[in-house]
Scaffold this active site. Structure first.
Site, PDB file in Angstrom:
ATOM      1  N   ARG A  66      13.222   3.099   4.344  1.00  0.00           N
ATOM      2  CA  ARG A  66      14.429   3.899   4.154  1.00  0.00           C
ATOM      3  C   ARG A  66      15.664   3.011   4.358  1.00  0.00           C
ATOM      4  O   ARG A  66      15.792   2.332   5.368  1.00  0.00           O
ATOM      5  CB  ARG A  66      14.458   5.076   5.131  1.00  0.00           C
ATOM      6  CG  ARG A  66      15.678   5.985   4.924  1.00  0.00           C
ATOM      7  CD  ARG A  66      15.607   7.211   5.825  1.00  0.00           C
ATOM      8  NE  ARG A  66      14.541   8.118   5.379  1.00  0.00           N
ATOM      9  CZ  ARG A  66      13.474   8.446   6.093  1.00  0.00           C
ATOM     10  NH1 ARG A  66      13.319   7.947   7.310  1.00  0.00           N
ATOM     11  NH2 ARG A  66      12.553   9.264   5.621  1.00  0.00           N
ATOM     12  N   ARG A  78       3.397  -4.669   9.830  1.00  0.00           N
ATOM     13  CA  ARG A  78       4.013  -3.446  10.360  1.00  0.00           C
ATOM     14  C   ARG A  78       3.457  -2.215   9.653  1.00  0.00           C
ATOM     15  O   ARG A  78       3.223  -1.175  10.284  1.00  0.00           O
ATOM     16  CB  ARG A  78       5.524  -3.523  10.194  1.00  0.00           C
ATOM     17  CG  ARG A  78       6.193  -4.547  11.121  1.00  0.00           C
ATOM     18  CD  ARG A  78       7.642  -4.734  10.794  1.00  0.00           C
ATOM     19  NE  ARG A  78       8.378  -3.482  10.853  1.00  0.00           N
ATOM     20  CZ  ARG A  78       9.638  -3.317  10.426  1.00  0.00           C
ATOM     21  NH1 ARG A  78      10.269  -4.343   9.880  1.00  0.00           N
ATOM     22  NH2 ARG A  78      10.230  -2.151  10.525  1.00  0.00           N
ATOM     23  N   GLU A 106      -5.826   4.988  -4.461  1.00  0.00           N
ATOM     24  CA  GLU A 106      -5.442   4.716  -3.072  1.00  0.00           C
ATOM     25  C   GLU A 106      -4.772   3.347  -2.935  1.00  0.00           C
ATOM     26  O   GLU A 106      -4.582   2.850  -1.833  1.00  0.00           O
ATOM     27  CB  GLU A 106      -6.671   4.770  -2.159  1.00  0.00           C
ATOM     28  CG  GLU A 106      -7.638   3.588  -2.277  1.00  0.00           C
ATOM     29  CD  GLU A 106      -8.639   3.743  -3.419  1.00  0.00           C
ATOM     30  OE1 GLU A 106      -9.637   3.033  -3.440  1.00  0.00           O
ATOM     31  OE2 GLU A 106      -8.386   4.618  -4.309  1.00  0.00           O
ATOM     32  N   HIS A 148     -11.185  16.381  -1.457  1.00  0.00           N
ATOM     33  CA  HIS A 148     -10.048  15.799  -2.164  1.00  0.00           C
ATOM     34  C   HIS A 148      -8.722  16.306  -1.635  1.00  0.00           C
ATOM     35  O   HIS A 148      -7.705  15.600  -1.723  1.00  0.00           O
ATOM     36  CB  HIS A 148     -10.170  16.080  -3.669  1.00  0.00           C
ATOM     37  CG  HIS A 148     -11.253  15.274  -4.324  1.00  0.00           C
ATOM     38  ND1 HIS A 148     -11.138  13.937  -4.619  1.00  0.00           N
ATOM     39  CD2 HIS A 148     -12.521  15.637  -4.725  1.00  0.00           C
ATOM     40  CE1 HIS A 148     -12.240  13.495  -5.170  1.00  0.00           C
ATOM     41  NE2 HIS A 148     -13.120  14.503  -5.254  1.00  0.00           N
ATOM     42  N   ASN A 169     -12.888  10.765   0.753  1.00  0.00           N
ATOM     43  CA  ASN A 169     -12.810  11.908  -0.173  1.00  0.00           C
ATOM     44  C   ASN A 169     -14.132  12.659  -0.201  1.00  0.00           C
ATOM     45  O   ASN A 169     -14.165  13.902  -0.184  1.00  0.00           O
ATOM     46  CB  ASN A 169     -12.464  11.420  -1.577  1.00  0.00           C
ATOM     47  CG  ASN A 169     -10.963  11.402  -1.815  1.00  0.00           C
ATOM     48  OD1 ASN A 169     -10.215  12.097  -1.137  1.00  0.00           O
ATOM     49  ND2 ASN A 169     -10.537  10.599  -2.787  1.00  0.00           N
TER      50      ASN A 169
END
Length: 683
Positions: A577, A610, A590, A558, A553
């Site tokens: 999904r 993964r 974060e 930002h 940042n």
């Protein structure tokens, strides 16, 4: 009167008549007891007879074996005494021959006595035909060379066809030099007379074989032909391989093809065996006679029992017949019938009580039938005029009966509905589940289900269906169903649910990334903890954050930091999904968290790896990262547990906080190297 006579005749002479049953079961019980006694007696007596026979055989063969063993020791002692006789050491021909003949003449058992010199030649013998024979390769000479005495099995000598037994002992001079072997030969036939001597008072047929099964002394009752057959046919003898020690008992067929009991006793460590036999049939003859007498006694008792049972059954037959006539009329629907006590005059008190109990039962049945009729009318009113669908199903789930409301709800006429399967009105995807549910109902468990009913005209109806088992005599014979139309209620609930979902989704989403926010995660975490604890499943967490994000940042601004967070969120949404079993949330800044109920730590660790590799594959530039790469990376911690059932909410809250702290500690260890996944409890 004729009908009454026919009924009485049927009752008196039918196959299920009381008198016949009493006689049958009485006889069967007596026969069973008699057979049991006879079998037990026969088994114990058979064992006793067999044991006694074996004891007698053991006594016989032990005595014969002891006698033969002593006889062999004596003959071997004669030869050993001759071997140390001074005349044999003097090597004087005249003295040696005199010593040999002296032993032969004083010991009638020896057929011949010989002296074999140290070259293996028979130099002196009481049998002239044997002088000059080379016996250097014989077993007795080889044993003499080794300084051992020797007793042979039965064998045929070089001078004839008569089976003999050889006793031998080595001879040494006064300087302890081997000078030869002295031998004594005994004809096998000589031993026949040994077993005829009264060594024991026990009667048994005995004979002797060597360790190769060769017959040495045949049975006393065997003729010459049988003796010759036994001499060569050792297959008739029991297996004596490895027999050393006390007598061993056998059962087999002997040379006369008779079943015999046998005992075998070894002599001289298994060189010979004494075998004793006794006829098995003769031994069991006493047992057979006893069984015959016992059978005759049982037949006599059985005959007396039949007479007793017949008289006893006749005394109770008349009152029982009257009682059965009353039951028969009652079964035909004559509930007003009563038995007159005068019909049981002079019978036992128990039968009079049965008569009175029958009359009371008849009155009770008459009253109950009236009550059943009234109850049935009330049930029909409840069934036919109920505003909800009421129906009954058979064990296969087909309609047996239904009221008018059921006909309306299912969209079929009453006659069309009867015989139809309930599953016809249910979507095919639900069939398998409902079949399992119906099996539970048939097992006695009522159920209530919310179902979508599809009528014949394809219109649908939301319904709550309650199904309960129908019990008859403790068995389920079908089911009752009650179906209530809740279509309007369900439509209102769906509309309200959709509104609530929209509001909840809006309040539970992170504004920047579109992922779930911390509030929604906390709610889902608590719910998943309870479900996993109730079902005994594991629950896993992945906690990760972006490495050196503050530096990112400060370096790129930002706006770039927000874009970086969005890229990470896109990766998470792509990975998860279609996975409704996991929840991904932005926990703050974060830091992100993945809730994986029902998943073990190894699966969750693979999932975290993964995520890490996909973030690296984005190749978002990060020049000042403290990781070994120049792109944006993440560090992750994984923790897993089995929640279990918490005693109180506070205990559950403490356990959830502990699991999150474990995942956070694993994240902290990953931060030492960055761009790494660490499992709590490893490394």
């Amino acid at each position: 009167m004729e009908k009454r006579f026919q009924l009485t005749k049927k009752l008196r002479f039918g196959p299920a008549h009381l008198r016949s049953r009493l006689m049958l079961w009485g006889c069967l019980m007596l026969i069973g007891m008699a057979l049991f006694i006879m079998v037990v007696y026969s088994l114990f007596e058979y064992r006793s007879v067999k044991l006694a026979a074996f004891n007698r055989l053991d006594e016989a063969v032990t005595a014969e074996a002891a006698y033969l063993d002593k006889w062999m020791e004596d003959r071997l002692g004669d030869i050993e005494g001759l071997s140390v006789f001074p005349t044999l050491r003097s090597e004087s021909k005249a003295f040696i021959e005199e010593a040999l003949f002296t032993v032969k003449n004083t010991r009638a058992d020896f057929m011949s006595v010989s002296f074999v010199n140290n070259r293996g030649m028979i130099e002196f013998s009481t049998t002239s035909a044997a002088i000059g024979q080379d016996v250097q390769m014989t077993e007795f000479y080889q044993e003499g060379l080794n300084g051992r005495v020797y007793v042979s099995n039965a064998k045929v000598t070089q001078t004839g066809e008569v089976p003999v037994i050889v006793f031998s002992s080595p001879v040494y001079d006064y300087d302890r030099r081997f000078t030869g072997v002295v031998t004594g030969v005994v004809a096998v036939e000589r031993m026949d007379s040994l077993l005829e001597r009264p060594h024991t008072a026990t009667a048994a047929t005995t004979f002797v074989v060597d360790n190769g099964g060769r017959l040495i002394v045949p049975p006393a009752n065997a003729d010459d032909r049988a003796r010759l057959a036994l001499f060569y046919n050792t297959g008739l003898l029991p297996d004596t391989t490895g027999l050393i020690g006390n007598p061993v008992n056998y059962e087999y067929r002997n040379f006369e093809d008779k079943k015999v009991y046998a005992a075998v006793e070894p002599i001289r460590g298994g060189l010979w065996y004494v075998i004793g036999e006794t006829d098995k049939d003769a031994a069991l003859l006493h047992l057979f006679n006893n069984v015959v007498w016992l059978s005759l006694f049982v037949l006599l008792v059985l005959s007396l029992m039949v007479v007793f049972v017949h008289k006893f059954a006749s005394r109770i037959e008349r009152p029982v017949t009257e009682l059965l006539r009353g039951v028969h009329l009652l079964r035909q629907g004559n509930y007003n019938y009563r038995i007159d006590d005068a019909a049981f005059a002079g019978t036992s008190i128990e039968l009079i009580e049965i008569c009175r109990a029958f009359n009371e039962m008849s009155s009770t049945i008459h009253h109950n039938m009236q009550q059943i009729y009234i109850s049935e009318q009330r049930y029909r009113s409840l069934f036919d005029y109920n505003i909800d669908a009421v129906f009954s199903l058979d064990m296969d789930g087909r309609f047996v009966s239904a009221n008018r409301a059921a006909s309306t709800h299912f969209g079929l006429k009453m006659e069309e509905l009867i015989g139809q399967s309930f599953l016809v009105f249910i979507d095919a995807k639900e069939h398998e589940r409902l079949i399992d549910v119906y099996h539970q109902v048939k097992g006695g468990q009522p159920t209530q289900q919310e179902l979508m009913i599809t009528r014949r005209d394809s219109t649908q109806m939301d319904a709550i269906v309650s199904v309960v088992p129908i019990f008859v005599d403790g068995k389920v014979v079908g089911t009752y169903g009650l179906m209530k139309d809740v279509t309007e209620q369900k439509q209102s609930e769906r509309a309200l649910l959709e509104t609530n979902l929209i509001l909840r989704r809006m309040s539970g989403s992170d504004g920047l990334t579109g992922l779930s926010n911390r509030r929604l995660f906390d709610e889902a975490y608590e719910q998943a903890w309870e479900e996993c604890g109730r079902e005994g499943k594991p629950l896993s967490l992945i906690v990760f954050d972006i490495d050196s994000f503050k530096i990112y940042n400060d370096t790129y601004g930002h706006l770039k930091g927000d874009e970086c967070l969005k890229h990470v969120a896109d990766v998470l949404q792509q990975l998860f999904r279609g996975r409704k079993d996991c929840l991904v949330a932005r926990y703050g800044g974060e830091e992100f968290v993945v809730l994986a109920p029902g998943q073990s730590w190894d699966f969750t660790a693979e999932l975290a790896e993964r995520i890490r590799s996909r973030i690296v594959s984005l190749k978002i530039p990060h020049e000042f990262t403290k990781a070994s790469t120049n792109v944006v990376t993440i560090s992750a911690g994984v923790a897993s547990t089995f929640p279990g059932l918490a005693v109180t909410p506070d205990v559950a809250e403490q356990a959830r906080r502990q699991l999150f702290q474990q995942a956070d500690e694993a994240l902290y260890r990953s931060k030492t190297t960055r761009n790494k996944v660490t499992i709590y409890g490893e490394g």
